[in-house]
Design a protein around this motif. Structure first.
Motif, mmCIF file in Angstrom:
data_model
loop_
_atom_site.group_PDB
_atom_site.id
_atom_site.type_symbol
_atom_site.label_atom_id
_atom_site.label_comp_id
_atom_site.label_asym_id
_atom_site.label_seq_id
_atom_site.Cartn_x
_atom_site.Cartn_y
_atom_site.Cartn_z
ATOM 1 N N HIS A 76 15.132 27.365 -5.528
ATOM 2 C CA HIS A 76 14.490 26.152 -5.058
ATOM 3 C C HIS A 76 15.563 25.099 -4.820
ATOM 4 N N GLU A 77 15.510 24.479 -3.648
ATOM 5 C CA GLU A 77 16.492 23.434 -3.300
ATOM 6 C C GLU A 77 17.917 23.910 -3.588
ATOM 7 N N HIS A 86 9.288 28.211 -12.128
ATOM 8 C CA HIS A 86 8.772 28.969 -10.991
ATOM 9 C C HIS A 86 7.271 29.230 -11.163
ATOM 10 N N GLU A 89 5.017 26.206 -10.716
ATOM 11 C CA GLU A 89 4.712 25.868 -9.320
ATOM 12 C C GLU A 89 3.665 26.821 -8.731
#
Ligand code: GRF
Length: 226
Positions: A76-77, A86, A89
């Motif tokens: 992520h990013e 993770h 989300e």
């Protein structure tokens, strides 16, 4: 211990059990499940497909079937995040689908104790061997190397281990002398694609209970082997 019902409620045709299918690969099992749900009016429904990778065939299949998809990548990013971040989300994105049962179908990540404590007895997996034999990611390879003549597939509840949760049902599949991983996998998948919708139906009917003696399926005895 009182008997615990797997899945949490008895579903009806008007209100089928709402399943999220988690996958990381080709998605043939998800597709077979969705076809069974649609063609046979089953008591369960795939309301969303969750993938941890982009560009996989399973997502293409879901889109062709018109099933909503969520892709939540581990990275992520630009950086890797923890398993718990993770999963948080995934759960946050999944909220709007009112999911009742998580159905793993080739999902190549272990779920954390935190996730599983929120979803106790509401996460199932299908594994391509006759558990407890040949757990893990290379079942067919190990089956062939062992020279056994029998393998199978297993639907089980998910716990923190690798393919170690309570076994709900199994099917036996022969191994032939000239098999390679691909022929064996194809033969096992035929049985997988029959077994998973069947077990989800038992769950949706409220027939699968955990008792002190293990698993009990009302109308049958013990884990189902065939
Ligand atoms: C299946 O063999 C399943 O048992 C295992 O992963 C494979 C997924 O195949 N957990 P597919 O993505 O459904 O084709």
């Amino acid at each position: 211990m009182d008997s615990i019902s797997v899945g949490g409620r008895t579903a009806t045709v008007d209100e089928p059990l709402r399943c999220a299918v988690f996958l990381s690969g080709s998605g043939s099992g998800m597709e077979a499940l969705v076809h069974a749900q649609r063609n046979q009016t089953l008591l369960h429904q795939t309301v969303v497909v969750v993938a941890n990778k982009t560009g996989i065939e399973g997502l293409e299949r879901a889109r062709r079937l018109g099933v909503p998809t969520l892709v939540v990548e581990q990275n992520h990013e630009g950086g890797s995040r923890s398993r718990e971040e993770h999963e948080a989300e995934i759960l946050s994105q999944m909220k709007e689908y009112n999911v009742e049962l998580v159905v793993l179908a080739g999902y190549m990540r272990l779920l954390s104790p935190l996730f599983l404590s929120d979803w106790t007895n509401r996460v199932v997996n299908i594994h391509p061997s006759f558990l407890p034999h040949f757990p893990g990611a290379h079942a067919h390879r190990e089956v062939l190397a062992s020279q056994t003549t029998i393998t199978g597939c297993t639907v089980h509840l998910v716990d923190e281990g690798m393919d170690t949760g309570t076994i709900l049902a199994q099917r036996i599949v022969p191994v032939f002398k000239d098999d390679d991983e691909s022929t064996l996998s194809a033969r096992v998948k035929v049985e997988e694609h029959r077994l998973y919708p069947q077990v989800l139906t038992w769950i949706a009917e409220g027939r699968v209970h955990l008792t002190e003696g293990g698993v009990s399926i009302v109308g049958a005895e013990g884990p189902q082997v065939g």
